[in-house]
Scaffold this motif. Structure first.
Motif, PDB file in Angstrom:
ATOM      1  N   ARG A   1       6.644  11.492  -1.210  1.00  0.00           N
ATOM      2  CA  ARG A   1       6.739  10.771   0.064  1.00  0.00           C
ATOM      3  C   ARG A   1       5.899   9.486   0.040  1.00  0.00           C
ATOM      4  N   LEU A   2       4.698   9.558  -0.515  1.00  0.00           N
ATOM      5  CA  LEU A   2       3.851   8.373  -0.621  1.00  0.00           C
ATOM      6  C   LEU A   2       4.473   7.332  -1.551  1.00  0.00           C
ATOM      7  N   LEU A   3       5.104   7.793  -2.613  1.00  0.00           N
ATOM      8  CA  LEU A   3       5.743   6.878  -3.559  1.00  0.00           C
ATOM      9  C   LEU A   3       6.871   6.113  -2.887  1.00  0.00           C
ATOM     10  N   TRP A   4       7.726   6.804  -2.114  1.00  0.00           N
ATOM     11  CA  TRP A   4       8.831   6.104  -1.442  1.00  0.00           C
ATOM     12  C   TRP A   4       8.288   5.070  -0.450  1.00  0.00           C
ATOM     13  N   ALA A   5       7.229   5.454   0.251  1.00  0.00           N
ATOM     14  CA  ALA A   5       6.646   4.520   1.216  1.00  0.00           C
ATOM     15  C   ALA A   5       6.077   3.294   0.507  1.00  0.00           C
ATOM     16  N   LEU A   6       5.398   3.526  -0.624  1.00  0.00           N
ATOM     17  CA  LEU A   6       4.811   2.412  -1.366  1.00  0.00           C
ATOM     18  C   LEU A   6       5.897   1.495  -1.925  1.00  0.00           C
ATOM     19  N   LEU A   7       6.948   2.070  -2.490  1.00  0.00           N
ATOM     20  CA  LEU A   7       8.035   1.251  -3.036  1.00  0.00           C
ATOM     21  C   LEU A   7       8.720   0.447  -1.933  1.00  0.00           C
ATOM     22  N   ALA A   8       8.907   1.063  -0.767  1.00  0.00           N
ATOM     23  CA  ALA A   8       9.516   0.341   0.350  1.00  0.00           C
ATOM     24  C   ALA A   8       8.628  -0.815   0.795  1.00  0.00           C
ATOM     25  N   LEU A   9       7.320  -0.579   0.807  1.00  0.00           N
ATOM     26  CA  LEU A   9       6.393  -1.631   1.210  1.00  0.00           C
ATOM     27  C   LEU A   9       6.379  -2.771   0.198  1.00  0.00           C
ATOM     28  N   LEU A  10       6.416  -2.436  -1.100  1.00  0.00           N
ATOM     29  CA  LEU A  10       6.468  -3.476  -2.127  1.00  0.00           C
ATOM     30  C   LEU A  10       7.769  -4.262  -2.038  1.00  0.00           C
TER      31      LEU A  10
ATOM     32  N   LEU B   1      -1.060  -6.640  -8.445  1.00  0.00           N
ATOM     33  CA  LEU B   1      -2.220  -5.749  -8.442  1.00  0.00           C
ATOM     34  C   LEU B   1      -2.828  -5.683  -7.046  1.00  0.00           C
ATOM     35  N   GLY B   2      -2.967  -6.830  -6.396  1.00  0.00           N
ATOM     36  CA  GLY B   2      -3.489  -6.840  -5.033  1.00  0.00           C
ATOM     37  C   GLY B   2      -2.582  -6.100  -4.068  1.00  0.00           C
ATOM     38  N   ASN B   3      -1.261  -6.254  -4.246  1.00  0.00           N
ATOM     39  CA  ASN B   3      -0.313  -5.541  -3.396  1.00  0.00           C
ATOM     40  C   ASN B   3      -0.423  -4.034  -3.556  1.00  0.00           C
ATOM     41  N   LEU B   4      -0.672  -3.595  -4.777  1.00  0.00           N
ATOM     42  CA  LEU B   4      -0.824  -2.155  -5.003  1.00  0.00           C
ATOM     43  C   LEU B   4      -2.043  -1.624  -4.262  1.00  0.00           C
ATOM     44  N   ARG B   5      -3.134  -2.376  -4.316  1.00  0.00           N
ATOM     45  CA  ARG B   5      -4.351  -1.915  -3.649  1.00  0.00           C
ATOM     46  C   ARG B   5      -4.167  -1.895  -2.129  1.00  0.00           C
ATOM     47  N   PHE B   6      -3.667  -3.001  -1.571  1.00  0.00           N
ATOM     48  CA  PHE B   6      -3.437  -3.034  -0.129  1.00  0.00           C
ATOM     49  C   PHE B   6      -2.295  -2.092   0.264  1.00  0.00           C
ATOM     50  N   GLY B   7      -1.323  -1.946  -0.634  1.00  0.00           N
ATOM     51  CA  GLY B   7      -0.206  -1.054  -0.345  1.00  0.00           C
ATOM     52  C   GLY B   7      -0.626   0.401  -0.273  1.00  0.00           C
ATOM     53  N   PHE B   8      -1.453   0.844  -1.232  1.00  0.00           N
ATOM     54  CA  PHE B   8      -1.955   2.219  -1.194  1.00  0.00           C
ATOM     55  C   PHE B   8      -2.718   2.476   0.103  1.00  0.00           C
ATOM     56  N   ALA B   9      -3.552   1.513   0.490  1.00  0.00           N
ATOM     57  CA  ALA B   9      -4.337   1.680   1.711  1.00  0.00           C
ATOM     58  C   ALA B   9      -3.426   1.764   2.940  1.00  0.00           C
ATOM     59  N   THR B  10      -2.388   0.942   2.975  1.00  0.00           N
ATOM     60  CA  THR B  10      -1.461   0.946   4.108  1.00  0.00           C
ATOM     61  C   THR B  10      -0.686   2.246   4.180  1.00  0.00           C
ATOM     62  N   VAL B  11      -0.143   2.663   3.049  1.00  0.00           N
ATOM     63  CA  VAL B  11       0.645   3.899   3.008  1.00  0.00           C
ATOM     64  C   VAL B  11      -0.217   5.100   3.383  1.00  0.00           C
ATOM     65  N   ALA B  12      -1.438   5.144   2.858  1.00  0.00           N
ATOM     66  CA  ALA B  12      -2.325   6.252   3.181  1.00  0.00           C
ATOM     67  C   ALA B  12      -2.599   6.323   4.678  1.00  0.00           C
ATOM     68  N   LEU B  13      -2.785   5.175   5.292  1.00  0.00           N
ATOM     69  CA  LEU B  13      -3.091   5.141   6.723  1.00  0.00           C
ATOM     70  C   LEU B  13      -1.901   5.590   7.556  1.00  0.00           C
ATOM     71  N   PHE B  14      -0.730   5.047   7.272  1.00  0.00           N
ATOM     72  CA  PHE B  14       0.419   5.323   8.122  1.00  0.00           C
ATOM     73  C   PHE B  14       1.139   6.622   7.767  1.00  0.00           C
ATOM     74  N   MET B  15       0.759   7.254   6.665  1.00  0.00           N
ATOM     75  CA  MET B  15       1.303   8.571   6.333  1.00  0.00           C
ATOM     76  C   MET B  15       0.321   9.690   6.684  1.00  0.00           C
ATOM     77  N   LEU B  16      -0.797   9.340   7.304  1.00  0.00           N
ATOM     78  CA  LEU B  16      -1.784  10.354   7.695  1.00  0.00           C
ATOM     79  C   LEU B  16      -1.218  11.464   8.578  1.00  0.00           C
ATOM     80  N   PRO B  17      -0.248  11.168   9.456  1.00  0.00           N
ATOM     81  CA  PRO B  17       0.276  12.255  10.292  1.00  0.00           C
ATOM     82  C   PRO B  17       0.781  13.456   9.494  1.00  0.00           C
ATOM     83  N   TYR B  18       1.153  13.253   8.227  1.00  0.00           N
ATOM     84  CA  TYR B  18       1.644  14.374   7.442  1.00  0.00           C
ATOM     85  C   TYR B  18       0.565  15.412   7.171  1.00  0.00           C
ATOM     86  N   LEU B  19      -0.701  15.005   7.329  1.00  0.00           N
ATOM     87  CA  LEU B  19      -1.769  15.991   7.159  1.00  0.00           C
ATOM     88  C   LEU B  19      -1.692  17.078   8.221  1.00  0.00           C
TER      89      LEU B  19
END
Length: 643
Positions: free
Chosen positions: A20-29, A56-74
């Protein structure tokens, strides 16, 4: 025969979250790539090494964004059952990430107007005066490629996400250690992503500067993270770059008019000049022959003629949004944060402005804006800055009806400027009149009666610029017949440039180049000019000096000859004719453009940001830091106004 299960179906919690995180990251990229493609005219080609750094910068900001907006899955961790997650619940948990992607899609088009990624200031901005019911259909119509591409991206993300299913636990795998290990892995990955990796400090917007040039930082950050990082509305940085005494020694922001302290002269005071300040929507030097030197076609024949007989300086805006312009022009207060001053918590501070200063010296003050009353909280700002009267669309419609309204914003420039002349011609002198035009803006409409009269150009905005220039011609033609005309100083500037159409105006410096024309018809002679010209009126310097928006207030105060002391984040054109500079904040950078000591034609640039990156002349950097430090201190301590 048992149907084979898809590889997207798993009862492994860590794998499910990972997919799920991978799909979100790819969509964001993908959203970031499309952001670049829709705005390639602004950024131009990017070299291979820069592409790798931006990725590289997009990956770092992308991981942070995906982690934040996918938090509800916790939320499903402690409630996991033998049954699969219901579809309605899955869609609800996906909603934050869909919204995050939607914000990035919106910026594919919105960035072309502001040259900044959307931040949290968009939230209060949407709640102040406006008519989204009229505007939204126009944006959807004119930017349909963005709409179609955005819907396709969002649909693909939702489809692949729903295809990835978390199966019920198998009886053989219901051991507590398996569940604990999977949950711990997910939580650890999310925490590290939110932090931005294994770095000692958490991820900041200014970290984008580590990966690319200043102009390209919008390609690194994404709009969803920018909103999240600037919410709630951010406080100003309290970094001490030097001692307060040293900062004040570098530049004293407490402005005094050049004749301050001179004996009051009531006969001179009676002859104070009127002041008219015209702030033009989205006018760029690029569209004006008097500035582009014939390199580009001119769409401002009237302003070109006015510049030839007036004083045209190298204008710079202090921001890229209309809402940032009025405090800069009329209060000499720029915006040095992601949030415009009018929308920030510091707007409740005590502050004054040019209208308050002039009103204390007997001026009648009024502001005119053809848009709906409450637009961008201009009416609230004007009241705090000292304008005694506000004339908007409501006042116009009450007197002339709404037949002259455009499809979106308010009253077309030509009829509204003529109406404004009717009003100010009834004012007692001296007066200050501020104007803000609206027609040179999306959806790029002009009155039906003028269709086909103006050149189209390479962008729809240019026809509207030419229409506004025509409206100004009509305004000055009528004003020149008024008895107050020869005793009036006209200042013509813009809120910010429109869209850059050539590489020269799509550099960081080109994003801020606006007209800055001072015109005093009494200087050129006339029936009453000798009688009405005050003896203390200063001559305009003949130079190519940079004049930023925050320089207008101190320059006008010096020109009028009023005795005033106030706080200004700009400098007077008359006090420092050879030393012009512009300071702006955007994308995590404070940047300055100034003139070199040995040439008024040669410009130099310096910048620094919160991550510590900096470049440019040491003297310029020190000046920037002194201004920024005092700005933050005066804002936090509510000392924007001389007591």
């Amino acid at each position: 025969m048992k149907r084979k299960s898809s590889w997207l179906h798993t009862d492994n919690l860590a794998l499910f979250f990972g997919l799920r995180l991978l799909w979100a990251l790819l969509a964001l990229l993908a959203a970031q790539l499309l952001f670049y493609l829709f705005n390639i005219r602004i950024f131009g080609a990017v070299g291979f090494r820069q592409v790798l750094a931006i990725l590289l910068g997009n990956l770092r900001f992308g991981f942070a964004t995906v982690a934040l907006f996918m938090l509800p899955y916790l939320l499903i961790l402690p409630f996991r059952r033998r049954k699969p997650l219901p579809l309605w619940a899955d869609l609800l948990l996906l909603l934050p990430m869909v919204v995050a992607l939607g914000v990035n899609v919106a910026d594919w088009a919105y960035f072309q107007f502001t040259y900044r990624r959307i931040s949290s200031d968009i939230l209060p901005y949407l709640t102040i005066g406006g008519d989204m019911g009229n505007l939204l259909p126009l944006f959807l119509r004119d930017y349909w490629p963005v709409v179609v591409s955005g819907i396709a991206l969002l649909a693909l993300f939702v489809w692949i996400s729903l295809k990835t299913k978390l199966l019920p636990y198998r009886q053989t795998r219901q051991h507590w250690s398996n569940r604990a290990a999977g949950s711990a892995t997910v939580v650890l990955v999310l925490i590290l992503s939110l932090h931005g990796g294994f770095h000692l400090h958490s991820l900041q917007l200014s970290d984008a500067a580590r990966y690319c040039y200043m102009k390209n930082t919008p390609l690194v950050v994404n709009s969803a993270y920018t909103i999240a990082r600037t919410f709630p509305l951010p406080k100003l940085d309290d970094t001490q770059y030097m001692s307060d005494a040293d900062a004040e020694a570098v530049i004293d922001l407490h402005f005094s008019t050049m004749n301050y302290g001179a004996p009051a002269d009531t006969t001179v005071a009676a002859a104070y000049p009127n002041v008219v300040v015209l702030v033009l929507e989205s006018f760029s030097q690029e569209y004006m022959g008097c500035y582009n030197g014939g390199r580009e076609e001119s769409f401002t024949p009237f302003l070109d003629s006015l510049a030839a007989i007036g004083h045209a300086y190298n204008g710079r805006s202090n921001g890229k949004k209309s809402i940032e312009a009025l405090p800069s022009v009329f209060s000499s207060i720029p915006t040095f944060s992601e949030t415009p001053f009018i929308l920030s918590s510091y707007f409740n501070n005590d502050f004054g402005g040019l209208p308050a200063s002039l009103a204390r010296n007997g001026y009648h003050t009024a502001f005119f804006h053809g848009s709906y009353n409450g637009s961008m909280d201009f009416d609230k700002y004007c009241a705090k800055a000292g304008f005694q009267h506000y004339f908007g669309k409501d006042e116009y419609v009450a007197k002339h009806g709404d037949a002259d309204a455009d499809p979106a914003w308010g009253i077309f420039d030509e009829p509204f400027l003529q109406y404004s002349l009717e009003e100010i011609s009834q004012f007692p002198e001296p007066f200050l009149a501020g104007f803000f035009t609206i027609s040179s803006h999306h959806p790029y409409a002009i009155p039906e009666s003028h269709k086909g009269e103006f050149k189209q150009g390479r962008h729809p905005l240019l026809q509207c610029v030419m229409y506004s220039d025509y409206a100004l011609r009509r305004f000055f033609e009528e004003a020149s017949r008024q008895p107050w005309y020869n005793n009036t100083l006209f200042v013509i500037t813009a809120d910010h440039p429109g869209q850059g159409l050539t590489p020269e105006y799509n550099g960081y410096d080109g994003w801020y180049r606006i007209p800055m024309i001072f015109f005093a018809p009494g200087e050129r002679g006339g029936a009453d000019s000798a009688a009405t010209r005050p003896v203390h009126r200063l001559p305009f310097p003949d130079c190519k000096r940079i004049v930023q928006q925050t320089d207008i207030m101190p320059s006008v105060l010096d020109y009028t000859g009023v005795r005033e002391r106030c706080l200004c984040f700009g400098t007077s054109l008359f006090a420092q004719p050879q030393r012009g500079w512009q300071l702006v904040y955007g994308q995590g950078y404070y940047s300055m453009v100034t003139q070199s000591a040995d040439s008024r034609e040669l410009l130099r640039t310096a910048a620094f940001c919160g991550s510590g990156a900096s470049f440019g002349d040491e003297e310029d950097l020190r000046l920037m830091q002194a201004v920024v430090q005092q700005y933050g201190k005066l804002m936090r301590e509510n000392r924007l106004q001389e007591k």
